[in-house]
Write a protein that holds these residues in place. Structure first.
Motif, PDB file in Angstrom:
ATOM      1  N   GLY A 121       0.859  -1.190   0.000  1.00 37.99           N
ATOM      2  CA  GLY A 121       0.000   0.000   0.000  1.00 37.99           C
ATOM      3  C   GLY A 121       0.888   1.230   0.000  1.00 37.99           C
ATOM      4  O   GLY A 121       0.824   2.068   0.897  1.00 37.99           O
TER       5      GLY A 121
ATOM      6  N   ARG B 119       6.490   7.394  -1.062  1.00 36.66           N
ATOM      7  CA  ARG B 119       7.378   8.231  -0.238  1.00 36.66           C
ATOM      8  C   ARG B 119       8.156   7.403   0.785  1.00 36.66           C
ATOM      9  O   ARG B 119       9.308   7.709   1.066  1.00 36.66           O
ATOM     10  CB  ARG B 119       6.567   9.321   0.458  1.00 36.66           C
ATOM     11  CG  ARG B 119       5.405   8.802   1.286  1.00 36.66           C
ATOM     12  CD  ARG B 119       4.535   9.904   1.839  1.00 36.66           C
ATOM     13  NE  ARG B 119       3.460   9.330   2.660  1.00 36.66           N
ATOM     14  CZ  ARG B 119       2.586  10.043   3.325  1.00 36.66           C
ATOM     15  NH1 ARG B 119       2.646  11.364   3.270  1.00 36.66           N
ATOM     16  NH2 ARG B 119       1.656   9.472   4.058  1.00 36.66           N
TER      17      ARG B 119
ATOM     18  N   ASP C  14       0.478  -0.869  -4.782  1.00 37.42           N
ATOM     19  CA  ASP C  14      -0.736  -0.224  -4.293  1.00 37.42           C
ATOM     20  C   ASP C  14      -1.890  -0.673  -5.182  1.00 37.42           C
ATOM     21  O   ASP C  14      -1.697  -1.005  -6.355  1.00 37.42           O
ATOM     22  CB  ASP C  14      -0.595   1.305  -4.350  1.00 37.42           C
ATOM     23  CG  ASP C  14      -1.590   1.999  -3.429  1.00 37.42           C
ATOM     24  OD1 ASP C  14      -1.177   2.437  -2.340  1.00 37.42           O
ATOM     25  OD2 ASP C  14      -2.787   2.102  -3.795  1.00 37.42           O
TER      26      ASP C  14
HETATM   27  C1  SAM Z   1      -3.203   6.237   3.971  1.00 37.19           C
HETATM   28  S1  SAM Z   1      -2.580   5.619   2.457  1.00 37.19           S
HETATM   29  C2  SAM Z   1      -0.910   5.216   2.966  1.00 37.19           C
HETATM   30  C3  SAM Z   1       0.056   5.147   1.814  1.00 37.19           C
HETATM   31  C4  SAM Z   1       1.515   4.900   2.171  1.00 37.19           C
HETATM   32  N1  SAM Z   1       1.701   3.660   2.875  1.00 37.19           N
HETATM   33  C5  SAM Z   1       2.099   6.070   2.916  1.00 37.19           C
HETATM   34  O1  SAM Z   1       2.356   5.936   4.133  1.00 37.19           O
HETATM   35  O2  SAM Z   1       2.346   7.093   2.302  1.00 37.19           O
HETATM   36  C6  SAM Z   1      -3.315   4.033   2.232  1.00 37.19           C
HETATM   37  C7  SAM Z   1      -2.952   3.374   0.904  1.00 37.19           C
HETATM   38  O3  SAM Z   1      -3.440   2.027   0.908  1.00 37.19           O
HETATM   39  C8  SAM Z   1      -3.832   1.720  -0.417  1.00 37.19           C
HETATM   40  N2  SAM Z   1      -4.711   0.543  -0.407  1.00 37.19           N
HETATM   41  C9  SAM Z   1      -6.010   0.469  -0.020  1.00 37.19           C
HETATM   42  N3  SAM Z   1      -6.483  -0.778  -0.175  1.00 37.19           N
HETATM   43  C10 SAM Z   1      -5.444  -1.521  -0.661  1.00 37.19           C
HETATM   44  C11 SAM Z   1      -5.298  -2.892  -1.027  1.00 37.19           C
HETATM   45  N4  SAM Z   1      -6.286  -3.749  -0.920  1.00 37.19           N
HETATM   46  N5  SAM Z   1      -4.083  -3.298  -1.473  1.00 37.19           N
HETATM   47  C12 SAM Z   1      -3.044  -2.439  -1.581  1.00 37.19           C
HETATM   48  N6  SAM Z   1      -3.138  -1.127  -1.265  1.00 37.19           N
HETATM   49  C13 SAM Z   1      -4.320  -0.670  -0.814  1.00 37.19           C
HETATM   50  C14 SAM Z   1      -4.498   3.002  -0.885  1.00 37.19           C
HETATM   51  O4  SAM Z   1      -4.629   3.047  -2.293  1.00 37.19           O
HETATM   52  C15 SAM Z   1      -3.559   4.060  -0.297  1.00 37.19           C
HETATM   53  O5  SAM Z   1      -2.553   4.429  -1.222  1.00 37.19           O
END
Ligand code: SAM
Length: 255
Positions: free
Chosen positions: A48, A53, A70
């Motif tokens: 995810g 970053r 992601d």
């Molecule tokens: C709050 S953001 C955090 C992103 C990153 N980890 C950061 O700290 O910058 C949550 C991320 O989880 C991703 N996400 C949601 N459901 C997911 C899934 N089933 N598999 C992979 N990524 C997912 C979203 O697209 C989003 O980019």
């Protein structure tokens, strides 16, 4: 699938796409007490990854290689651009539920993702499988402890209003709330978390507020609920930190 949460984040990431130095400080906080140098010579998985970053700082700290993925396609495009200088890191469009990796990574991190999933336990099972024996799992998620006041007013607002309306409207509301928050920061206070917020730019604070208002699902786990994520898996929890007094950083070793 994750109940639409990923689409909402896609909108946010398309808007707030740049990596800034403050993100390094944030990532260092989220993996606490590990130093960034922990990633040196390691192969990591960033589950995810958002705009990439966190992978960026792991790579700059000397990681040997990585896989960042992601579920949101727009987000993956942004991450590919942000990580273009690091060909040792592959960026993939993938859901954590469909991750098939077995004992491949020295370090697996999942920052701010599990709390937005419908089936976090399934996700952690896949992440644990991806780790090599002796490898390190790093999970960061919201805590219930420390957020009680916030949960009383902001969570109902998210659940009933801001996660249901068009993101453009949520963004407008985030801007208004950020303005109020910035005014509050001008008043004297002794709160270390507010002091941390005061260091951020308006845009970065707004991104954080927007991020809170947007998702359909946002779990705030108690200490026991956080520890339960590792239960029944070949993992030994080595440390649970109440990060910034409002989130959890769970570190576990793969057995
Ligand atoms: C709050 S953001 C955090 C992103 C990153 N980890 C950061 O700290 O910058 C949550 C991320 O989880 C991703 N996400 C949601 N459901 C997911 C899934 N089933 N598999 C992979 N990524 C997912 C979203 O697209 C989003 O980019």
């Amino acid at each position: 699938m994750s109940g639409g949460t990923e689409r909402a984040f896609g909108f946010a990431w398309a808007f707030y796409h740049e990596v800034i130095p403050l993100h390094k400080e944030q990532f260092a906080g989220w993996i606490t007490p590990l130093p960034l140098s922990f990633f040196k010579a390691k192969r990591f998985l960033d589950a995810g990854c958002g705009i990439g970053r966190n992978s960026l700082w792991a790579l700059e700290a000397g990681a040997a290689s990585g896989l960042a993925f992601d579920y949101d396609e727009r987000t993956v495009g942004v991450a590919r651009r942000n990580l273009a200088a690091h060909p040792a890191c592959e960026v993939r469009h993938l859901s954590v539920y469909d991750l098939v990796a077995d004992a491949e990574f020295d370090a697996v991190f999942c920052i701010g993702v599990l709390q937005h999933l419908e089936r976090p336990a399934d996700a952690v099972r896949n992440l644990a499988r991806a780790l090599k024996p002796g490898g390190t799992l790093i999970l960061w998620a919201y805590a219930r402890e420390g957020n009680e006041g916030y949960l009383r007013w902001a969570d109902p607002l998210r659940r009933l209003v801001t996660s249901r309306i068009h993101p453009v409207l949520t963004l407008a509301l985030a801007r208004a709330l950020t303005t109020l928050l910035r005014l509050r920061l001008l008043l004297p206070h002794g709160d270390p978390y507010l002091a941390l917020l005061a260091k951020r730019s308006f845009r970065h604070t707004e991104a954080m507020v927007f991020d809170q208002l947007l998702p359909h699902i946002a779990h705030y786990w108690t200490k026991d609920e956080m520890l339960a994520l590792a239960e029944g898996l070949p993992l030994r929890v080595t440390r649970l930190t109440h990060t910034h007094g409002m989130s959890w950083t769970l570190l576990a070793e793969k057995l």
